[in-house]
Design an enzyme around this catalytic site. Structure first.
Site, PDB file in Angstrom:
ATOM      1  N   HIS A 119       0.814  -1.223   0.000  1.00  0.00           N
ATOM      2  CA  HIS A 119       0.000   0.000   0.000  1.00  0.00           C
ATOM      3  C   HIS A 119       0.844   1.266   0.000  1.00  0.00           C
ATOM      4  O   HIS A 119       0.374   2.327   0.388  1.00  0.00           O
ATOM      5  CB  HIS A 119      -0.952  -0.004   1.206  1.00  0.00           C
ATOM      6  CG  HIS A 119      -1.978  -1.094   1.126  1.00  0.00           C
ATOM      7  ND1 HIS A 119      -2.722  -1.513   2.207  1.00  0.00           N
ATOM      8  CD2 HIS A 119      -2.373  -1.864   0.082  1.00  0.00           C
ATOM      9  CE1 HIS A 119      -3.534  -2.482   1.822  1.00  0.00           C
ATOM     10  NE2 HIS A 119      -3.345  -2.723   0.544  1.00  0.00           N
ATOM     11  N   CYS A 184       4.634  20.187 -12.333  1.00  0.00           N
ATOM     12  CA  CYS A 184       3.523  20.394 -13.282  1.00  0.00           C
ATOM     13  C   CYS A 184       2.293  21.040 -12.640  1.00  0.00           C
ATOM     14  O   CYS A 184       1.260  21.167 -13.296  1.00  0.00           O
ATOM     15  CB  CYS A 184       3.135  19.063 -13.921  1.00  0.00           C
ATOM     16  SG  CYS A 184       2.125  18.019 -12.857  1.00  0.00           S
TER      17      CYS A 184
HETATM   18 ZN   LIG Z   1       3.393  16.710 -11.476  1.00  0.00          ZN
END
Ligand SMILES: [Zn+2]
Length: 284
Positions: A119, A184
């Site tokens: 996990h 980003c």
């Molecule tokens: Zn990113």
């Protein structure tokens, strides 16, 4: 058959002389002070779903505010005697590897080398858009800069409740500033598999392979409620690989187990490691 904790000759008899793959869950870490929200004595809880996280910026803000305080507790947590017993069994060539549902890294901290973090772990953060990863420590530094004094104020309130996913209860989170991906501006998320998410296929394949190459599967401290763990017990049983379960309370895999021992992990694993060291000359 199910036996009580003090009597484990059936467990030793089943595992002696075999190479063992191990699957561990939250019950493994309770003696390190990390609560098991699925244990028999646990308070009811409402685990976060991935949908809540991705669809609601206010939820994310609250999440990161709490996590900013809570993750340090997990980072400070130390492995217990059960973790050390499994690491010693790996050193001795008895345990071939570990699959863990825990995100606390305590097996690695105890010295286990072949660990599959089913996990994910609390110590890494991932961008949901571009896949960029950063360490939780690096993120903490950025969050400190964005929220000067927040940590001190939260700690002054006291009464932190640490949950298995490094969440913690903190009031007054409305002013908290969290961070988007530095590459980003996508959404950052702890690199942990949440409810509603799937374990990556390569990770599952790695875990199946570990079991296929083992002579037995030992489950320690998991009620196997979640399919992501239960499937490995089904897989082993279907392949004729004997399954031993050590857990406090019933598990979903009890009917598939060759031996089930009802008891705490630390105590039983220490006992088991001593017995196997005595009965196993060398598997190398
Ligand atoms: Zn990113």
């Amino acid at each position: 058959m199910t036996t009580r904790c003090a009597e484990s000759p059936e467990l030793v008899a089943l595992l002696a002389g075999r190479r063992i793959a191990v699957l561990t869950g939250a019950g493994m870490s309770t003696d390190s002070g990390i609560p098991d929200y699925r244990g028999p004595d646990s308070p009811p809880s409402n685990p976060m779903t991935i949908r809540q996280f991705t669809s609601d910026p206010v939820f994310r803000q609250r999440y990161w505010a709490r996590n900013h305080v809570g993750w340090r507790h997990m980072d400070d947590t130390l492995p217990n005697a059960g973790h050390r017993a499994l690491a010693a069994l790996e050193d001795a060539g008895v345990v071939t590897g570990l699959i863990t549902q825990n995100v606390d890294l305590l097996h690695t901290k105890a010295g286990s080398r072949n660990v599959i973090n089913l996990h994910g772990t609390y110590a890494q953060v991932v961008c949901l858009n571009c896949g960029h990863t950063m360490s939780r420590t690096a993120l903490a530094e950025r969050l400190e800069e964005l929220n000067p004094g927040f940590l001190e104020r939260a700690q002054a309130i006291g009464g932190l409740a640490v949950a298995p996913d490094a969440d913690a209860v903190v009031a007054d989170t409305a002013s908290f500033r969290y961070l988007d991906c530095p590459r980003c501006t996508g959404m950052l998320k702890p690199d942990i598999v949440y409810f509603g998410e799937n374990v990556p296929k390569e990770t599952v394949a790695q875990a199946y392979s570990l079991i296929d190459h083992a002579g037995a599967l030992l489950v320690a401290g998991s009620s196997l409620t979640v399919f992501s763990g239960y499937r490995f017990v089904r897989h082993a049983a279907a392949a004729g690989i004997p399954v031993a379960i050590v857990n406090r309370g019933r598990t979903r895999g009890d009917d598939l187990a060759t031996v089930k021992v009802d008891g705490g992990c630390s105590e039983l694993l220490v006992l088991l490691a001593n017995e196997l060291a005595r009965t196993t000359t060398s598997l190398h």
